[in-house]
Design a protein around this motif. Structure first.
Motif, PDB file in Angstrom:
ATOM      1  N   GLY A  83       0.782  -1.227   0.000  1.00  0.00           N
ATOM      2  CA  GLY A  83       0.000   0.000   0.000  1.00  0.00           C
ATOM      3  C   GLY A  83       0.815   1.279   0.000  1.00  0.00           C
ATOM      4  O   GLY A  83       0.251   2.369  -0.109  1.00  0.00           O
ATOM      5  N   THR A  84       2.147   1.179   0.095  1.00  0.00           N
ATOM      6  CA  THR A  84       2.975   2.388   0.132  1.00  0.00           C
ATOM      7  C   THR A  84       3.393   2.824  -1.263  1.00  0.00           C
ATOM      8  O   THR A  84       3.422   2.030  -2.209  1.00  0.00           O
ATOM      9  CB  THR A  84       4.261   2.151   0.960  1.00  0.00           C
ATOM     10  N   THR A  85       3.759   4.094  -1.361  1.00  0.00           N
ATOM     11  CA  THR A  85       4.279   4.589  -2.635  1.00  0.00           C
ATOM     12  C   THR A  85       5.633   3.949  -2.937  1.00  0.00           C
ATOM     13  O   THR A  85       5.992   3.780  -4.104  1.00  0.00           O
ATOM     14  CB  THR A  85       4.437   6.121  -2.598  1.00  0.00           C
ATOM     15  N   GLY A  86       6.369   3.576  -1.884  1.00  0.00           N
ATOM     16  CA  GLY A  86       7.664   2.923  -2.095  1.00  0.00           C
ATOM     17  C   GLY A  86       7.511   1.593  -2.803  1.00  0.00           C
ATOM     18  O   GLY A  86       8.241   1.297  -3.764  1.00  0.00           O
ATOM     19  N   LEU A  87       6.565   0.778  -2.346  1.00  0.00           N
ATOM     20  CA  LEU A  87       6.351  -0.522  -2.990  1.00  0.00           C
ATOM     21  C   LEU A  87       5.848  -0.336  -4.417  1.00  0.00           C
ATOM     22  O   LEU A  87       6.278  -1.047  -5.337  1.00  0.00           O
ATOM     23  CB  LEU A  87       5.364  -1.362  -2.183  1.00  0.00           C
ATOM     24  N   ALA A  88       4.974   0.625  -4.624  1.00  0.00           N
ATOM     25  CA  ALA A  88       4.472   0.887  -5.977  1.00  0.00           C
ATOM     26  C   ALA A  88       5.616   1.282  -6.908  1.00  0.00           C
ATOM     27  O   ALA A  88       5.681   0.828  -8.063  1.00  0.00           O
ATOM     28  CB  ALA A  88       3.402   1.982  -5.935  1.00  0.00           C
ATOM     29  N   ALA A  89       6.531   2.095  -6.411  1.00  0.00           N
ATOM     30  CA  ALA A  89       7.666   2.522  -7.234  1.00  0.00           C
ATOM     31  C   ALA A  89       8.590   1.353  -7.555  1.00  0.00           C
ATOM     32  O   ALA A  89       9.117   1.250  -8.671  1.00  0.00           O
ATOM     33  CB  ALA A  89       8.435   3.633  -6.525  1.00  0.00           C
ATOM     34  N   ILE A  90       8.789   0.452  -6.586  1.00  0.00           N
ATOM     35  CA  ILE A  90       9.626  -0.726  -6.836  1.00  0.00           C
ATOM     36  C   ILE A  90       8.983  -1.627  -7.881  1.00  0.00           C
ATOM     37  O   ILE A  90       9.652  -2.113  -8.801  1.00  0.00           O
ATOM     38  CB  ILE A  90       9.884  -1.491  -5.521  1.00  0.00           C
ATOM     39  N   ALA A  91       7.689  -1.846  -7.758  1.00  0.00           N
ATOM     40  CA  ALA A  91       6.988  -2.692  -8.729  1.00  0.00           C
ATOM     41  C   ALA A  91       7.052  -2.090 -10.124  1.00  0.00           C
ATOM     42  O   ALA A  91       7.228  -2.810 -11.116  1.00  0.00           O
ATOM     43  CB  ALA A  91       5.533  -2.885  -8.300  1.00  0.00           C
ATOM     44  N   GLU A  92       6.935  -0.768 -10.201  1.00  0.00           N
ATOM     45  CA  GLU A  92       7.015  -0.106 -11.506  1.00  0.00           C
ATOM     46  C   GLU A  92       8.421  -0.224 -12.089  1.00  0.00           C
ATOM     47  O   GLU A  92       8.592  -0.457 -13.290  1.00  0.00           O
ATOM     48  CB  GLU A  92       6.638   1.367 -11.356  1.00  0.00           C
ATOM     49  N   GLU A  93       9.426  -0.093 -11.234  1.00  0.00           N
ATOM     50  CA  GLU A  93      10.823  -0.118 -11.697  1.00  0.00           C
ATOM     51  C   GLU A  93      11.294  -1.522 -12.061  1.00  0.00           C
ATOM     52  O   GLU A  93      11.990  -1.724 -13.053  1.00  0.00           O
ATOM     53  CB  GLU A  93      11.731   0.459 -10.607  1.00  0.00           C
ATOM     54  N   PHE A  94      10.909  -2.518 -11.248  1.00  0.00           N
ATOM     55  CA  PHE A  94      11.475  -3.856 -11.409  1.00  0.00           C
ATOM     56  C   PHE A  94      10.479  -4.901 -11.916  1.00  0.00           C
ATOM     57  O   PHE A  94      10.863  -6.036 -12.185  1.00  0.00           O
ATOM     58  CB  PHE A  94      12.081  -4.324 -10.082  1.00  0.00           C
ATOM     59  N   GLY A  95       9.212  -4.534 -12.013  1.00  0.00           N
ATOM     60  CA  GLY A  95       8.224  -5.453 -12.565  1.00  0.00           C
ATOM     61  C   GLY A  95       7.559  -6.317 -11.514  1.00  0.00           C
ATOM     62  O   GLY A  95       7.986  -6.366 -10.358  1.00  0.00           O
ATOM     63  N   PRO A  96       6.496  -7.022 -11.908  1.00  0.00           N
ATOM     64  CA  PRO A  96       5.705  -7.800 -10.959  1.00  0.00           C
ATOM     65  C   PRO A  96       6.448  -9.008 -10.382  1.00  0.00           C
ATOM     66  O   PRO A  96       6.015  -9.591  -9.391  1.00  0.00           O
ATOM     67  CB  PRO A  96       4.487  -8.238 -11.777  1.00  0.00           C
ATOM     68  N   GLY A  97       7.563  -9.379 -10.967  1.00  0.00           N
ATOM     69  CA  GLY A  97       8.324 -10.524 -10.478  1.00  0.00           C
ATOM     70  C   GLY A  97       8.927 -10.321  -9.103  1.00  0.00           C
ATOM     71  O   GLY A  97       9.377 -11.289  -8.483  1.00  0.00           O
ATOM     72  N   VAL A  98       8.947  -9.072  -8.612  1.00  0.00           N
ATOM     73  CA  VAL A  98       9.504  -8.822  -7.275  1.00  0.00           C
ATOM     74  C   VAL A  98       8.395  -8.712  -6.223  1.00  0.00           C
ATOM     75  O   VAL A  98       8.660  -8.302  -5.101  1.00  0.00           O
ATOM     76  CB  VAL A  98      10.401  -7.555  -7.257  1.00  0.00           C
ATOM     77  N   LEU A  99       7.180  -9.108  -6.614  1.00  0.00           N
ATOM     78  CA  LEU A  99       6.057  -9.113  -5.665  1.00  0.00           C
ATOM     79  C   LEU A  99       5.602 -10.542  -5.410  1.00  0.00           C
ATOM     80  O   LEU A  99       5.700 -11.409  -6.280  1.00  0.00           O
ATOM     81  CB  LEU A  99       4.881  -8.300  -6.215  1.00  0.00           C
ATOM     82  N   THR A 100       5.093 -10.769  -4.203  1.00  0.00           N
ATOM     83  CA  THR A 100       4.501 -12.065  -3.888  1.00  0.00           C
ATOM     84  C   THR A 100       3.099 -12.126  -4.479  1.00  0.00           C
ATOM     85  O   THR A 100       2.572 -11.122  -4.971  1.00  0.00           O
ATOM     86  CB  THR A 100       4.425 -12.266  -2.360  1.00  0.00           C
ATOM     87  N   GLY A 101       2.489 -13.289  -4.368  1.00  0.00           N
ATOM     88  CA  GLY A 101       1.141 -13.466  -4.892  1.00  0.00           C
ATOM     89  C   GLY A 101       0.121 -12.543  -4.260  1.00  0.00           C
ATOM     90  O   GLY A 101      -0.865 -12.165  -4.902  1.00  0.00           O
ATOM     91  N   ASP A 102       0.365 -12.152  -2.992  1.00  0.00           N
ATOM     92  CA  ASP A 102      -0.589 -11.260  -2.331  1.00  0.00           C
ATOM     93  C   ASP A 102      -0.177  -9.792  -2.423  1.00  0.00           C
ATOM     94  O   ASP A 102      -0.741  -8.936  -1.739  1.00  0.00           O
ATOM     95  CB  ASP A 102      -0.815 -11.668  -0.876  1.00  0.00           C
ATOM     96  N   GLY A 103       0.806  -9.484  -3.277  1.00  0.00           N
ATOM     97  CA  GLY A 103       1.154  -8.090  -3.545  1.00  0.00           C
ATOM     98  C   GLY A 103       2.186  -7.478  -2.622  1.00  0.00           C
ATOM     99  O   GLY A 103       2.471  -6.284  -2.719  1.00  0.00           O
ATOM    100  N   ALA A 104       2.780  -8.275  -1.730  1.00  0.00           N
ATOM    101  CA  ALA A 104       3.850  -7.758  -0.871  1.00  0.00           C
ATOM    102  C   ALA A 104       5.186  -7.865  -1.606  1.00  0.00           C
ATOM    103  O   ALA A 104       5.288  -8.500  -2.666  1.00  0.00           O
ATOM    104  CB  ALA A 104       3.899  -8.542   0.438  1.00  0.00           C
ATOM    105  N   LEU A 105       6.192  -7.252  -1.047  1.00  0.00           N
ATOM    106  CA  LEU A 105       7.522  -7.317  -1.641  1.00  0.00           C
ATOM    107  C   LEU A 105       8.109  -8.711  -1.442  1.00  0.00           C
ATOM    108  O   LEU A 105       8.129  -9.231  -0.325  1.00  0.00           O
ATOM    109  CB  LEU A 105       8.437  -6.273  -1.001  1.00  0.00           C
ATOM    110  N   ASP A 106       8.572  -9.303  -2.519  1.00  0.00           N
ATOM    111  CA  ASP A 106       9.289 -10.580  -2.455  1.00  0.00           C
ATOM    112  C   ASP A 106      10.773 -10.242  -2.299  1.00  0.00           C
ATOM    113  O   ASP A 106      11.469  -9.987  -3.275  1.00  0.00           O
ATOM    114  CB  ASP A 106       9.029 -11.398  -3.720  1.00  0.00           C
ATOM    115  N   ARG A 107      11.237 -10.208  -1.066  1.00  0.00           N
ATOM    116  CA  ARG A 107      12.598  -9.742  -0.781  1.00  0.00           C
ATOM    117  C   ARG A 107      13.660 -10.608  -1.443  1.00  0.00           C
ATOM    118  O   ARG A 107      14.667 -10.101  -1.927  1.00  0.00           O
ATOM    119  CB  ARG A 107      12.821  -9.667   0.728  1.00  0.00           C
ATOM    120  N   ALA A 108      13.434 -11.915  -1.473  1.00  0.00           N
ATOM    121  CA  ALA A 108      14.423 -12.800  -2.087  1.00  0.00           C
ATOM    122  C   ALA A 108      14.522 -12.540  -3.589  1.00  0.00           C
ATOM    123  O   ALA A 108      15.622 -12.505  -4.160  1.00  0.00           O
ATOM    124  CB  ALA A 108      14.065 -14.256  -1.810  1.00  0.00           C
TER     125      ALA A 108
END
Length: 198
Positions: free
Chosen positions: A42-67
């Motif tokens: 829900g943060t702008t930070g996560l949205a910016a990461i998803a935009e920069e690196f693509g959906p592959g860095v998110l988990t199925g529930d939309g959180a950051l996939d740190r690994a």
């Protein structure tokens, strides 16, 4: 107010020192915790990461996939720089807010893993650096679940011990038993912090 910047490389024992300092009840600002908050769902930070690196860095529930993100950024310095450009300004702004909110006369300890890399040393009255033999750090990181190669890559991605010593007011060595580290923290507090608060 006394502003202390605490730093050290991954696996150096910086978190242990932060806990020892926290026993003296300063205001503690943990940059790692702020970084996690900056990229929470829900943060702008996560949205910016998803935009920069693509959906592959998110988990199925939309959180950051740190690994998944780590696999990208620790293999590519340019990618890491893009990530830092998203996360670091958010962390620094929030850390500044928390420090500014501390009561007058407080001791504020900012636990900043990348203090040297982000050029923040001059922002503090005292810079406290925790250093540990690199192979000990690798062993600690392997105990946390990283491969030795990944541990070395993460260590190599950070500032060197020499770069940290260059900005340090005090260096704590964490190669011995816990009581030795605790004694060094006691000495740091009595010799450097208490005189500054009188």
């Amino acid at each position: 107010m006394v502003k202390i910047g605490l730093t050290g490389g991954i696996g150096s024992g910086k978190s242990t020192v932060a806990a020892l300092l926290a026993e003296r009840e300063p205001v503690v600002v943990d940059a790692d915790r702020l970084a996690r908050e900056a990229v929470a769902p829900g943060t702008t930070g996560l949205a910016a990461i998803a935009e920069e690196f693509g959906p592959g860095v998110l988990t199925g529930d939309g959180a950051l996939d740190r690994a998944a993100l780590a696999a990208v950024v620790f293999a590519d310095p340019a990618a890491r720089a893009r990530l830092d450009a998203i996360v670091h300004p958010r962390v620094r702004a929030r850390a500044a807010e928390l420090a500014a909110a501390a009561p007058p006369g407080s001791v504020v300890v900012q636990d900043v893993p990348l203090l040297v890399e982000t050029g923040q040393a001059a922002s503090f009255d005292l810079v406290l650096v925790v250093q540990t033999d690199p192979e000990t750090r690798v062993a600690r990181l392997v105990d946390r679940g990283l491969s030795a190669a990944d541990a070395r890559a993460r260590i190599a991605s950070q500032a060197t011990d020499e770069q940290r010593r260059a900005v340090a007011d005090v260096v704590l060595r964490n190669d011995g038993p816990p009581e030795e580290l605790a004694a060094q923290v006691d000495r740091f507090w009595s010799e450097h912090v208490e005189p500054a608060t009188c």
